[in-house]
Design a protein around this motif. Structure first.
Motif, PDB file in Angstrom:
ATOM      1  N   GLU B  26      71.148  38.265 -24.229  1.00 21.50           N
ATOM      2  CA  GLU B  26      71.163  39.223 -23.108  1.00 21.50           C
ATOM      3  C   GLU B  26      70.010  40.192 -23.267  1.00 21.50           C
ATOM      4  OE1 GLU B  26      73.326  39.274 -20.634  1.00 21.50           O
ATOM      5  OE2 GLU B  26      74.654  37.701 -21.405  1.00 21.50           O
ATOM      6  N   SER B  27      69.603  40.766 -22.157  1.00 17.91           N
ATOM      7  CA  SER B  27      68.510  41.725 -22.257  1.00 17.91           C
ATOM      8  C   SER B  27      69.022  42.990 -22.950  1.00 17.91           C
ATOM      9  CB  SER B  27      67.914  41.958 -20.869  1.00 17.91           C
ATOM     10  OG  SER B  27      68.235  43.214 -20.403  1.00 17.91           O
ATOM     11  N   GLY B  28      68.177  43.572 -23.809  1.00 16.77           N
ATOM     12  CA  GLY B  28      68.540  44.771 -24.557  1.00 16.77           C
ATOM     13  C   GLY B  28      69.174  44.510 -25.916  1.00 16.77           C
ATOM     14  N   GLU B  29      69.361  43.239 -26.269  1.00 15.64           N
ATOM     15  CA  GLU B  29      69.968  42.923 -27.567  1.00 15.64           C
ATOM     16  C   GLU B  29      68.929  42.989 -28.697  1.00 15.64           C
ATOM     17  OE1 GLU B  29      73.351  39.935 -28.248  1.00 15.64           O
ATOM     18  OE2 GLU B  29      72.218  39.017 -26.628  1.00 15.64           O
ATOM     19  N   ILE B  30      69.427  43.171 -29.940  1.00  8.89           N
ATOM     20  CA  ILE B  30      68.609  42.878 -31.122  1.00  8.89           C
ATOM     21  C   ILE B  30      69.257  41.680 -31.797  1.00  8.89           C
ATOM     22  CG2 ILE B  30      67.649  43.669 -33.309  1.00  8.89           C
ATOM     23  CD1 ILE B  30      67.866  46.480 -32.469  1.00  8.89           C
ATOM     24  N   VAL B  31      68.481  40.610 -31.941  1.00  8.69           N
ATOM     25  CA  VAL B  31      69.023  39.372 -32.497  1.00  8.69           C
ATOM     26  C   VAL B  31      68.157  38.951 -33.677  1.00  8.69           C
ATOM     27  CG1 VAL B  31      69.512  36.944 -32.002  1.00  8.69           C
ATOM     28  CG2 VAL B  31      69.818  38.651 -30.205  1.00  8.69           C
ATOM     29  N   ALA B  32      68.804  38.526 -34.766  1.00  2.90           N
ATOM     30  CA  ALA B  32      68.041  37.991 -35.895  1.00  2.90           C
ATOM     31  C   ALA B  32      68.315  36.505 -36.027  1.00  2.90           C
ATOM     32  CB  ALA B  32      68.421  38.712 -37.183  1.00  2.90           C
ATOM     33  N   LEU B  33      67.232  35.722 -36.145  1.00  2.81           N
ATOM     34  CA  LEU B  33      67.375  34.305 -36.461  1.00  2.81           C
ATOM     35  C   LEU B  33      67.202  34.184 -37.960  1.00  2.81           C
ATOM     36  CD1 LEU B  33      64.900  32.830 -33.821  1.00  2.81           C
ATOM     37  CD2 LEU B  33      67.393  32.823 -33.659  1.00  2.81           C
ATOM     38  N   MET B  34      68.215  33.658 -38.631  1.00  2.00           N
ATOM     39  CA  MET B  34      68.102  33.548 -40.081  1.00  2.00           C
ATOM     40  C   MET B  34      68.305  32.103 -40.515  1.00  2.00           C
ATOM     41  SD  MET B  34      69.790  37.025 -41.547  1.00  2.00           S
ATOM     42  CE  MET B  34      68.666  36.968 -42.944  1.00  2.00           C
ATOM     43  N   LYS B  77      56.425  38.322 -20.034  1.00  2.00           N
ATOM     44  CA  LYS B  77      57.826  38.683 -20.283  1.00  2.00           C
ATOM     45  C   LYS B  77      58.190  38.653 -21.752  1.00  2.00           C
ATOM     46  CE  LYS B  77      60.254  37.717 -16.103  1.00  2.00           C
ATOM     47  NZ  LYS B  77      60.671  36.619 -15.254  1.00  2.00           N
ATOM     48  N   VAL B  78      57.621  37.664 -22.475  1.00  6.02           N
ATOM     49  CA  VAL B  78      57.980  37.478 -23.878  1.00  6.02           C
ATOM     50  C   VAL B  78      56.731  37.554 -24.739  1.00  6.02           C
ATOM     51  CG1 VAL B  78      59.068  35.940 -25.553  1.00  6.02           C
ATOM     52  CG2 VAL B  78      59.809  35.884 -23.163  1.00  6.02           C
ATOM     53  N   PRO B 154      55.983  43.581 -22.745  1.00 12.45           N
ATOM     54  CA  PRO B 154      56.884  42.486 -22.392  1.00 12.45           C
ATOM     55  C   PRO B 154      58.330  42.947 -22.534  1.00 12.45           C
ATOM     56  CG  PRO B 154      56.015  42.171 -24.601  1.00 12.45           C
ATOM     57  CD  PRO B 154      55.372  43.409 -24.064  1.00 12.45           C
ATOM     58  N   GLU B 155      59.239  42.324 -21.774  1.00  9.17           N
ATOM     59  CA  GLU B 155      60.653  42.718 -21.872  1.00  9.17           C
ATOM     60  C   GLU B 155      61.257  42.281 -23.197  1.00  9.17           C
ATOM     61  OE1 GLU B 155      62.579  40.969 -18.427  1.00  9.17           O
ATOM     62  OE2 GLU B 155      60.792  41.542 -17.289  1.00  9.17           O
ATOM     63  N   VAL B 156      60.733  41.134 -23.686  1.00  9.18           N
ATOM     64  CA  VAL B 156      61.257  40.576 -24.929  1.00  9.18           C
ATOM     65  C   VAL B 156      60.145  40.594 -25.977  1.00  9.18           C
ATOM     66  CG1 VAL B 156      62.269  38.535 -26.029  1.00  9.18           C
ATOM     67  CG2 VAL B 156      62.768  39.049 -23.616  1.00  9.18           C
ATOM     68  N   VAL B 157      60.453  41.145 -27.177  1.00 12.29           N
ATOM     69  CA  VAL B 157      59.487  41.123 -28.271  1.00 12.29           C
ATOM     70  C   VAL B 157      60.070  40.296 -29.400  1.00 12.29           C
ATOM     71  CG1 VAL B 157      58.199  42.501 -29.942  1.00 12.29           C
ATOM     72  CG2 VAL B 157      58.623  43.405 -27.646  1.00 12.29           C
ATOM     73  N   ASN B 182      63.655  49.033 -29.094  1.00 16.89           N
ATOM     74  CA  ASN B 182      64.932  48.609 -28.518  1.00 16.89           C
ATOM     75  C   ASN B 182      65.527  49.705 -27.631  1.00 16.89           C
ATOM     76  OD1 ASN B 182      68.261  48.320 -29.321  1.00 16.89           O
ATOM     77  ND2 ASN B 182      67.201  46.578 -28.405  1.00 16.89           N
ATOM     78  N   GLN B 183      65.407  50.949 -28.108  1.00 17.68           N
ATOM     79  CA  GLN B 183      65.914  52.068 -27.305  1.00 17.68           C
ATOM     80  C   GLN B 183      65.165  52.204 -25.982  1.00 17.68           C
ATOM     81  OE1 GLN B 183      65.699  55.242 -30.119  1.00 17.68           O
ATOM     82  NE2 GLN B 183      67.557  54.574 -31.164  1.00 17.68           N
ATOM     83  N   GLN B 184      63.912  51.755 -25.992  1.00 17.90           N
ATOM     84  CA  GLN B 184      63.146  51.785 -24.740  1.00 17.90           C
ATOM     85  C   GLN B 184      63.468  50.582 -23.858  1.00 17.90           C
ATOM     86  OE1 GLN B 184      59.104  52.198 -26.013  1.00 17.90           O
ATOM     87  NE2 GLN B 184      59.455  54.233 -26.858  1.00 17.90           N
ATOM     88  N   GLY B 185      64.494  49.831 -24.251  1.00 17.23           N
ATOM     89  CA  GLY B 185      64.970  48.753 -23.388  1.00 17.23           C
ATOM     90  C   GLY B 185      64.494  47.361 -23.745  1.00 17.23           C
ATOM     91  N   LYS B 186      63.696  47.254 -24.812  1.00 18.31           N
ATOM     92  CA  LYS B 186      63.183  45.927 -25.175  1.00 18.31           C
ATOM     93  C   LYS B 186      64.269  45.089 -25.853  1.00 18.31           C
ATOM     94  CE  LYS B 186      58.757  47.087 -24.473  1.00 18.31           C
ATOM     95  NZ  LYS B 186      58.725  47.170 -23.010  1.00 18.31           N
ATOM     96  N   THR B 187      64.247  43.803 -25.511  1.00 20.91           N
ATOM     97  CA  THR B 187      65.056  42.841 -26.254  1.00 20.91           C
ATOM     98  C   THR B 187      64.252  42.454 -27.487  1.00 20.91           C
ATOM     99  OG1 THR B 187      65.811  41.982 -24.140  1.00 20.91           O
ATOM    100  CG2 THR B 187      66.228  40.607 -26.090  1.00 20.91           C
ATOM    101  N   ILE B 188      64.878  42.495 -28.662  1.00 24.62           N
ATOM    102  CA  ILE B 188      64.141  42.197 -29.895  1.00 24.62           C
ATOM    103  C   ILE B 188      64.734  40.955 -30.548  1.00 24.62           C
ATOM    104  CG2 ILE B 188      63.370  43.101 -32.119  1.00 24.62           C
ATOM    105  CD1 ILE B 188      62.465  45.014 -30.031  1.00 24.62           C
ATOM    106  N   ILE B 189      63.864  40.014 -30.862  1.00 24.11           N
ATOM    107  CA  ILE B 189      64.306  38.805 -31.566  1.00 24.11           C
ATOM    108  C   ILE B 189      63.484  38.702 -32.846  1.00 24.11           C
ATOM    109  CG2 ILE B 189      64.595  36.296 -31.420  1.00 24.11           C
ATOM    110  CD1 ILE B 189      64.655  36.649 -28.344  1.00 24.11           C
TER     111      ILE B 189
END
Lengths: 282, 270
Positions: B26-34, B77-78, B154-157, B182-189
């Motif tokens: 979802e937009s605005g999430e912080i997600v880690a791929l491990m 976007k990304v 970009p919306e997603v970083v 993230n607080q500025q609205g970026k989705t972080i992966i």
């Protein structure tokens, strides 16, 4: 017996206005396991380069003072001689491997030193065995994982039979499991084969339980030097950019604000901490 | 929003890097791929902006199938910061390095100036504006690589192994930057095998092994599942290793800061 000695060592890279190494006086004894810690750019790598002759022979700059490795003055001996006493392993094994097979990679430096064929074979066999990678002998380095490549890189250094191994963040590109395996192998090189180890590494949680000495460097100077337990008990090393293991932080917090000093034994491994807590409770 | 539907990817040499990945971010999430090296993390990241296209299945970015559009348009976007981004610097000054992509996107000059200025400030690189990127330290180079991406907003970083070769102070700085963005609205992966770093961020974690997602959940849940982490060649955070062995104090395996654990141990020792 002293195996590395530097007296009033200063070094400045050519083109730089700052000293990278400042007034380092150090004596390292045979068989020690030394962890060099400090923020990126503090001088850890530069210091190790001084110990295998890359400084002053390869990197240009101004060197003051004197370094002796196994009794050899690094100024007066070329790197191909010094590297037979102190071998260096870098961050990225890709930069060290190039031959068609693992065996050829390990034999390469020995061939250049015109060592007899029979002895080369013996040394390659030994290096493969010590690193636990005998099954990789005929593989191409392209087929290897990052952890395997780093072991091959170390084997190719070990084949020179150095008494000292200098390792510059050898696990930085490895995943945690491969990093632990590599560090376990490095520990065995010290314990079983009595090779003196100097290692710069950020993963202190895996190393400190086995290290005989911890040297903290800041801005080119040695700021702390001692047994890891003592250094961590007496000093706050966080400001130097040293990644203090989390359990040490828990123990420090227990001591600082909650009054549990555990007789000043700083736990360096989870096992040790659990043991301390068990005893304390009973 | 990003959707992966049964995505498979096979490299030309026959290596199956992704074996049926299903995922929604979802937009605005912080997600880690491990996951271990080779688990498929970087391959997955490269699908986010269409650098790689699925062999089968599909990837949707805001509803757009990545096979039906271009990398250039998806990149707006990304933004992906690759692990070796600093090896790709080429401009004479840091200002120009950041402005390069903005020029390609054909932003007007005054917008470019404003954005580069903002990115330099955000990454605390202002003093180096006219210096060569090659004169930066390792940590500063990482920040420049991120500044380049953030400048075009970009919306997603996405960040690939942002902590490799970084010391603890640089990692703390990176966490601070990630939180702010993230607080500025970026989705972080974030793709990472740095367990302690991810433990500090406490994001949603997608655990990968051999091209598959084996677990998807909050950090507190994934990072305390020691057997699963070991299966994926990850070591648990040291705090979890410790708390998983404090049964005798009545403490359960737990992901928390050292201070919190110290207080809890003290309470149980009394």
């Amino acid at each position: 017996m002293t195996i590395i000695k530097s007296s009033n060592l200063w070094f400045k890279y050519s083109g730089s206005s700052e000293w990278a190494i400042r007034e380092v006086n150090i004596e390292i004894n045979e068989g020690e396991f030394v962890v060099l810690a400090g923020r990126s750019g503090c001088g850890k790598s530069t210091l190790m380069r001084c110990f295998n002759g890359l400084i002053p022979h390869f990197y240009e700059g101004e060197m003051i003072g004197k370094v002796e490795v196994c009794g050899l003055d690094t100024r007066e001996n070329p790197t191909y001689i010094l590297s037979q006493y102190a071998g260096m392993v870098f961050q990225n094994p890709d930069n060290q491997l190039f031959a068609l097979t693992v065996e050829a990679d390990i034999a390469f430096a020995l061939e250049n030193l015109s060592i007899p064929k029979e002895e080369i074979r013996e040394r390659v066999d030994w290096a493969l065995r010590v690193m636990g990678i005998e099954e990789l002998r005929d593989k191409s380095s392209l087929e290897l994982s990052g952890g395997q490549k780093q072991k091959v890189a170390i084997a190719s250094i070990l084949a020179m039979r150095p008494q000292i191994l200098l390792l510059d963040e050898p696990t930085s590109s490895l995943d945690p499991f491969s990093a632990k395996q590599l560090i376990d192998t490095i520990i065995s090189l010290n314990q079983k084969y009595k090779i003196t180890i100097l290692i710069a590494e950020h993963r202190l949680d895996l190393l400190l339980p086995y290290a005989s000495r911890m040297i903290v460097i800041d801005d080119g100077r040695i700021v702390l030097d001692g047994k890891p337990r003592e250094v961590l008990d007496k000093h706050d090393v966080m400001p130097y950019g040293v990644s203090v293991p989390r359990i040490v932080k828990v123990a420090t917090q227990l001591k600082k604000s909650l009054g549990y000093s555990f007789n000043h034994v700083v736990p360096l491994s989870v096992e040790e901490f659990v043991e301390i807590l068990r005893r304390w409770r009973n | 929003m990003i959707v992966f539907e049964n995505v498979e990817y096979v490299y030309p040499n026959g290596f199956k890097a992704l074996r049926g990945v299903n995922l929604e971010i979802e937009s605005g999430e912080i997600v880690a791929l491990m996951g271990e090296n080779g688990a498929g993390k970087t391959t997955l990241l490269k699908h986010l902006n269409g650098l790689l296209k699925p062999f089968s299945g599909r990837v949707l970015v805001d509803g757009v199938d990545t096979r039906r559009t271009t990398v250039a348009s998806l990149s707006r976007k990304v933004g992906i910061v690759f692990q070796n981004a600093e090896e790709m610097f080429f401009s004479p000054t840091i200002y120009e390095e950041i402005a390069f992509a903005l020029n390609n996107f054909r932003y007007p000059e005054d917008v470019i100036q404003k954005r580069v200025g903002w990115a330099l400030k955000f990454m605390e690189l202002e003093e180096y504006r006219d210096k060569s990127p090659f004169l930066l330290s390792g940590g500063e180079k990482k920040r420049l690589a991120l500044a380049i991406i953030l400048a075009w907003s970009p919306e997603v970083v996405a960040l690939d192994e942002p902590t490799v070769g970084q010391d603890i102070l640089q990692k703390e700085k990176m966490i601070q930057i990630i939180r702010q963005a993230n607080q500025q609205g970026k989705t972080i992966i974030i793709s990472s095998h740095d367990v302690e770093f991810i433990a500090d961020i406490k994001p949603r974690i997608i655990l990968m092994s051999k091209g598959r997602i084996v677990k998807d959940g909050p950090a507190e849940e994934v990072l305390t599942d020691i057997p699963l982490l070991q299966e994926c060649s990850l070591l648990p955070p040291q705090i979890v290793s410790l708390t998983s062995r404090l049964d005798f104090l009545g403490i359960r395996p737990k992901l928390a800061g050292p201070e919190e654990i110290a207080v809890e141990i003290a309470r149980r020792l009394k």
